[in-house]
Design a protein around this motif. Structure first.
Motif, mmCIF file in Angstrom:
data_model
loop_
_atom_site.group_PDB
_atom_site.id
_atom_site.type_symbol
_atom_site.label_atom_id
_atom_site.label_comp_id
_atom_site.label_asym_id
_atom_site.label_seq_id
_atom_site.Cartn_x
_atom_site.Cartn_y
_atom_site.Cartn_z
ATOM 1 N N GLY A 205 38.900 45.864 24.665
ATOM 2 C CA GLY A 205 39.110 45.454 26.459
ATOM 3 C C GLY A 205 40.341 44.172 26.261
ATOM 4 N N SER A 206 39.713 44.838 28.123
ATOM 5 C CA SER A 206 42.110 44.804 28.394
ATOM 6 C C SER A 206 41.972 43.687 28.980
ATOM 7 N N GLY A 207 41.373 42.490 29.302
ATOM 8 C CA GLY A 207 41.564 41.063 29.536
ATOM 9 C C GLY A 207 41.148 40.938 31.087
ATOM 10 N N LEU A 208 41.160 42.330 31.772
ATOM 11 C CA LEU A 208 40.844 42.009 33.382
ATOM 12 C C LEU A 208 39.420 41.066 33.746
ATOM 13 N N LYS A 209 40.058 39.539 34.238
ATOM 14 C CA LYS A 209 39.094 39.054 34.742
ATOM 15 C C LYS A 209 39.186 38.763 36.103
ATOM 16 N N LEU A 210 37.935 38.817 36.891
ATOM 17 C CA LEU A 210 38.343 39.308 37.989
ATOM 18 C C LEU A 210 36.716 38.465 38.938
ATOM 19 N N LYS A 211 36.758 37.775 40.448
ATOM 20 C CA LYS A 211 35.836 37.673 40.742
ATOM 21 C C LYS A 211 34.803 38.697 41.550
ATOM 22 N N ALA A 212 33.867 38.918 42.327
ATOM 23 C CA ALA A 212 33.057 39.595 43.260
ATOM 24 C C ALA A 212 33.969 39.494 44.262
ATOM 25 N N GLY A 213 34.379 41.487 44.687
ATOM 26 C CA GLY A 213 35.104 41.758 45.849
ATOM 27 C C GLY A 213 36.194 42.491 46.101
ATOM 28 N N THR A 214 36.728 42.430 47.160
ATOM 29 C CA THR A 214 38.070 42.622 46.846
ATOM 30 C C THR A 214 39.409 41.851 46.812
ATOM 31 N N ARG A 215 40.061 42.387 45.793
ATOM 32 C CA ARG A 215 40.920 41.277 45.070
ATOM 33 C C ARG A 215 42.664 42.506 44.713
ATOM 34 N N LYS A 216 43.406 41.459 45.130
ATOM 35 C CA LYS A 216 45.145 42.005 44.545
ATOM 36 C C LYS A 216 45.228 42.082 43.537
ATOM 37 N N VAL A 217 45.408 43.605 42.595
ATOM 38 C CA VAL A 217 45.934 43.106 41.617
ATOM 39 C C VAL A 217 47.426 43.445 41.863
ATOM 40 N N GLN A 218 48.345 42.672 40.219
ATOM 41 C CA GLN A 218 49.483 43.424 40.391
ATOM 42 C C GLN A 218 50.458 43.454 38.700
ATOM 43 N N GLY A 219 51.100 43.604 38.694
ATOM 44 C CA GLY A 219 51.868 43.289 37.459
ATOM 45 C C GLY A 219 51.060 43.625 36.255
#
Length: 520
Positions: free
Chosen positions: A222-236
């Motif tokens: 597992g990569s550890g990615l944790k996001l809420k539904a919808g459009t989100r900005k990711v960086q780093g």
């Protein structure tokens, strides 16, 4: 019970590929970022010598490959092909921290992300193709340019090619598989992805449900990615997590789709930003780009990368198309895939013939039509009866055995056409996707073309090769029956197979479906 999901674009194939202990996938987006940045980084010349010293370089090809450059079009232009490779190397403390599995620190790196960027001859469109990391292919003999160790040719998984002679071996593997000449390669590792993702300032991604890619009972990693539904900005590091996520999407193939979404969004983001107005940020981006990349030596200066980027940055987003190689389950191993015969060959042919993957250009045919007269050899052919031809059977493939008697049947047809010196080669059958007529020297080009014309084989399939001592016709898997070469419809712009999972760069509505066990 293992948690799996069927990939909707590949019926009959398991949605989840076998987890490989200690191996995490690096995604290639930072390499593309670097290309775009360097295309706009004119102010970077202020630090020219410093930036040059940041760039690591390597040999363009370290493998046995016979691919030839595409002939120029009527305007004298040629396409540009760049192979982008993401390495899972744990060779530094930072890469171990980001990728885990320090036990594998000394293992040969795997090229877990591989994609080809094809910039059209007229520089008006870009085709991008990913080959899944678990694809079984023929890897040619390669010699490591640093250790001088020679690795014999083998049939294996494409991501292993990086550890068998470096990026130059991966390039040779691609050339042999696709028949496409690859001009340059670029590689990047975990730390480079994070650096570039930070430098760009974030990229918007979208998920339809809350996602958490974490270990579950019966499923490690597992990569550890944790996001809420919808459009989100990711960086780093969070951008790296997005690009490495596999289980939460349901398969390696769907992970490629997520990467393509990210890449398209990143390109749109860069095009919308006023980089020229912020010199400090511009220099930060150039610094990150040059430190993040290792490139083939012929483009190993800021000046050459700048020129390369300037060619790429002018392509409109609606003329950029991301795809995955059409594939089917490997009959030898359900955890692997192989190219999907005619569909994969359609993609390779469009690259070789410089046909746009999109249909958004004013010219709906090829981006740069070749001058038909330019294909014909100026060297006149000898009389048919004086042309010696060796015919070989290459109709086998990964998914089917060679058709029996093909070399003899075609040789007999040639004799009937007047090529009385045509003979069948009785040696073991080969494996070639496409029929090809090869000749060893320029003085035999006209003879080889005459052979092709007599059977209806297109002149684009007549190739010069140092592997033959005379004119050699290899009957490929595209010609398994009959004595006349089957007529083929010329591919037109947008003729991409359905299972190539194409995503256009202007499509802002793409959003990833989360595999149910990884929702929260």
């Amino acid at each position: 019970m293992p948690l799996t999901r069927q990939d909707p674009s590949s019926a009959g194939r398991r949605g989840r590929r076998r987890a490989t202990s200690g191996r995490k996938v690096l995604r290639w987006s930072a390499t593309g970022v670097a290309l775009v940045i360097l295309g706009t980084a004119g102010a970077g010349y202020l630090y020219y010598e410093h930036l040059n010293s940041n760039i690591e370089k390597g040999e363009r090809s370290s493998g046995d490959s016979k691919a030839q450059r595409t002939e120029p079009n009527a305007a004298g232009q040629t396409p540009l092909n760049i192979l982008l490779i993401g390495s899972d190397s744990r060779a530094s403390d930072k890469n171990v921290a980001l990728g885990g599995s320090s036990d594998n620190r000394d293992n040969p790196p795997l090229g877990d992300v591989q994609m080809l960027v094809h910039l059209s001859a007229d520089r008006k469109n870009a085709n991008v193709v990913t080959i899944p990391r678990d694809t079984r292919v023929d890897i040619p003999e390669c010699t490591d340019p640093e250790t001088k160790k020679t690795y014999p040719a083998t049939n294996g998984i494409i991501n292993e090619s990086l550890g068998r002679g470096g990026a130059g071996c991966t390039l040779a593997t691609w050339e042999n598989l696709t028949g496409v000449y690859v001009d340059h390669w670029m590689t990047i590792d975990f730390a480079g992805v994070v650096s570039m993702a930070d430098a760009i300032g974030g990229v918007e991604v979208c998920v339809k449900q809350n996602v958490w890619d974490r270990p579950l009972p019966g499923m490690r990693g597992g990569s550890g990615l944790k996001l809420k539904a919808g459009t989100r900005k990711v960086q780093g590091e969070q951008a790296l997590q997005w690009l490495r996520t596999r289980h939460a999407w349901g398969s390696d193939l769907l992970r490629a789709r997520a990467q393509h979404m990210y890449m398209n969004s990143m390109i749109r983001t860069l095009k919308e930003q006023s980089i020229f107005s912020d010199t400090g940020r511009l220099m930060d981006l150039a610094e990150s780009a040059t430190k993040s990349l290792t490139v083939s030596e012929e483009i190993g200066t800021v000046k050459k990368l700048y020129g390369l980027g300037m060619q790429l940055k002018t392509v409109p987003t609606n003329r950029i198309t991301m795809t995955t190689m059409p594939n089917v389950q490997d009959p030898l191993d359900e955890n692997h895939v192989v190219p999907d015969g005619e569909n994969a060959e359609q993609v390779w042919r469009m690259l070789r013939d410089d046909v746009p993957f999109d249909a958004n250009g004013k010219d709906k045919q090829k981006s740069g039509e070749k001058d038909e007269d330019g294909k014909v050899s100026k060297d006149p052919a000898a009389p048919d009866a004086e042309i010696a031809v060796q015919v070989r059977n290459g109709t086998g493939s990964d998914t089917q055995a060679a058709a029996t008697g093909r070399a003899g049947a075609v040789a007999q047809q040639l004799v009937g056409e007047g090529f009385t010196q045509a003979v069948a080669d009785p040696s073991a059958a080969l494996s070639r996707e496409r029929t090809v007529v090869s000749y060893p020297s320029a003085d035999l080009e006209g003879d080889a073309q005459q052979v092709a014309k007599s059977l209806g084989i297109p002149l684009t399939s007549v190739k010069r090769s140092t592997d033959v001592s005379g004119i050699t016709l290899v009957v490929g898997a595209d010609w398994r029956e009959g004595t006349a070469y089957p007529e083929e419809k010329e591919p037109e712009a947008g003729d991409i197979p359905d299972n190539a999972d194409a995503i256009n760069g202007s499509d802002k509505n793409q959003c990833m479906e989360v595999y149910e066990p990884y929702r929260w």
